[in-house]
Every structure is written in C-alpha cells, then in structure tokens.
Design a protein around this motif. Structure first.
Motif, short mmCIF file in Angstrom:
data_model
loop_
_atom_site.label_atom_id
_atom_site.label_comp_id
_atom_site.label_asym_id
_atom_site.label_seq_id
_atom_site.Cartn_x
_atom_site.Cartn_y
_atom_site.Cartn_z
N ARG A 127 6.21 23.40 -2.77
CA ARG A 127 6.83 22.96 -1.51
C ARG A 127 6.19 23.67 -0.32
O ARG A 127 5.90 23.06 0.71
N LEU A 128 5.94 24.99 -0.46
CA LEU A 128 5.32 25.74 0.63
C LEU A 128 3.87 25.31 0.84
O LEU A 128 3.35 25.39 1.96
N ARG A 129 3.24 24.86 -0.21
CA ARG A 129 1.87 24.35 -0.06
C ARG A 129 1.89 23.07 0.77
O ARG A 129 1.03 22.86 1.62
N ARG A 130 2.88 22.22 0.53
CA ARG A 130 3.00 20.96 1.27
C ARG A 130 3.49 21.17 2.70
O ARG A 130 3.11 20.44 3.61
N PRO A 184 3.83 24.40 4.87
CA PRO A 184 3.77 25.81 5.23
C PRO A 184 4.61 26.11 6.46
O PRO A 184 4.73 25.28 7.36
N GLY A 185 5.20 27.29 6.48
CA GLY A 185 5.99 27.71 7.63
C GLY A 185 7.45 27.31 7.56
O GLY A 185 8.18 27.49 8.53
N MET A 186 7.87 26.80 6.41
CA MET A 186 9.26 26.39 6.26
C MET A 186 10.17 27.61 6.29
O MET A 186 9.82 28.67 5.81
N ARG A 187 11.35 27.45 6.88
CA ARG A 187 12.35 28.52 6.87
C ARG A 187 12.95 28.65 5.48
O ARG A 187 13.09 27.68 4.76
N GLN A 188 13.37 29.89 5.16
CA GLN A 188 13.99 30.13 3.87
C GLN A 188 15.23 29.26 3.67
O GLN A 188 15.45 28.73 2.58
N SER A 189 16.04 29.12 4.69
CA SER A 189 17.28 28.33 4.55
C SER A 189 16.97 26.87 4.27
O SER A 189 17.65 26.23 3.44
N GLU A 190 15.96 26.31 4.91
CA GLU A 190 15.56 24.92 4.65
C GLU A 190 15.05 24.76 3.23
O GLU A 190 15.36 23.79 2.55
N LEU A 191 14.25 25.72 2.81
CA LEU A 191 13.69 25.68 1.46
C LEU A 191 14.78 25.77 0.41
O LEU A 191 14.77 25.04 -0.58
N ALA A 192 15.76 26.63 0.62
CA ALA A 192 16.88 26.75 -0.33
C ALA A 192 17.62 25.42 -0.44
O ALA A 192 17.96 25.00 -1.56
N ASP A 193 17.83 24.75 0.67
CA ASP A 193 18.50 23.45 0.65
C ASP A 193 17.69 22.43 -0.14
O ASP A 193 18.23 21.71 -0.98
N LEU A 198 8.01 30.93 5.92
CA LEU A 198 7.31 31.32 4.70
C LEU A 198 5.95 30.66 4.61
O LEU A 198 5.80 29.47 4.90
N TYR A 199 4.98 31.45 4.17
CA TYR A 199 3.62 30.96 4.00
C TYR A 199 3.04 31.49 2.69
O TYR A 199 3.35 32.61 2.28
N LEU A 200 2.20 30.68 2.06
CA LEU A 200 1.48 31.13 0.88
C LEU A 200 0.27 31.96 1.32
O LEU A 200 -0.28 31.73 2.40
N THR A 201 -0.12 32.86 0.49
CA THR A 201 -1.34 33.64 0.75
C THR A 201 -2.48 33.04 -0.07
O THR A 201 -2.27 32.20 -0.94
#
Length: 144
Positions: free
Chosen positions: A39-42, A44-53, A89-92
């Motif tokens: 999801r973060l690859r698709r 990047p920069g998503m908030r943790q709360s959005e990602l949890a949802d 959040l971002y991937l390294t």
C-alpha cells in the motif's frame, strides 16, 4: 447444502492469506506487513490513521508494526506538513529487493490458486471479483 458466494470468497481469502504467510515467512514478513508495504508503495506519504483504516486494523496494531518496519530500516515517518500531530509514512530503498521477492512469492500463490484455469477464465474471474468489490465499495460509500 451449497455454500454461499460470500462464504466461498471469505474462505478463499483466508486460505490465500494463510498460503501467502507460509511462503513469505522465510523472508521475515507476514501478509499484513506485505499489505502495508504494498500500500505504501502505491501511495507513499499516507498517514498512519488512513493506512490503518484501509488495512482494517486497529491504529495501535499498525503503529507497532510500523515501529518494527522502521527499526528494520524499511519505513520512515515524516511529519505531515499540514498537521503537526500526524506522521506520513514512506518506504526506504531497503525495501526494493524485498518487494521483488515478495512479488515473486505472491505470483507463486496466485499461480497455485488459479491452477487449472486458462487465461480467459482467469480474466473472467478477475473481472467478476472486481465487479463484486466495486459493488461493495459503492455500498460502503453510500452507508458512510
């Protein structure tokens, strides 16, 4: 008694997840971690709360998992420029090789799951499942 389509889809998803977990265990990942990284690859920069949802996990569960991924050098948190309380959040670069390995394992599981289906049947199945997902997504947006 014939199983309902809902039961079949849910049970198939459970078996799919279990098989994927078994295949990626040696890579040190779980299917939830893989879904997080994907999801973060698709996005990047998503908030943790959005990602949890989106992942349908409790924020504290995701926070702990992000902590582990950050400790492993795979994810970094950056302050959200629009909200001092939020983190994006971002991937390294460390995830690049891992993602390639995860994609190989995911393809193996897909090939196993779709074994015996020809290309036309695979495309038809994907199209039908996509329509079901779209129907449910529209319903959720109407109910929300």
């Amino acid at each position: 008694m014939k199983d309902s389509v809902g039961f079949l889809i849910n049970d198939t998803a459970r078996l799919y997840r279990r098989t994927l977990d078994g295949n990626i265990r040696d890579l040190g990942m779980t299917s939830l971690q893989w879904r997080t990284v994907a999801r973060l690859r698709r996005e990047p920069g998503m908030r943790q709360s959005e990602l949890a949802d989106l992942l349908e996990v409790e924020p504290i569960t995701l926070s702990r998992m992000i902590d582990r991924l950050a400790d492993a050098g795979m994810v970094c948190r950056k302050p959200d420029p629009n909200d001092r309380r939020a983190w994006n959040l971002y991937l390294t670069d460390k995830t690049d090789g891992l993602i390639r390995q995860l994609e190989i394992e995911a393809k193996r599981v897909e090939d196993r799951a779709l074994g015996g289906l020809n290309e036309a049947e695979r495309e038809q199945l994907a199209g039908l499942v996509e329509r079901v997902r779209a129907n449910l997504s529209r319903k959720e947006s109407i109910d929300a």
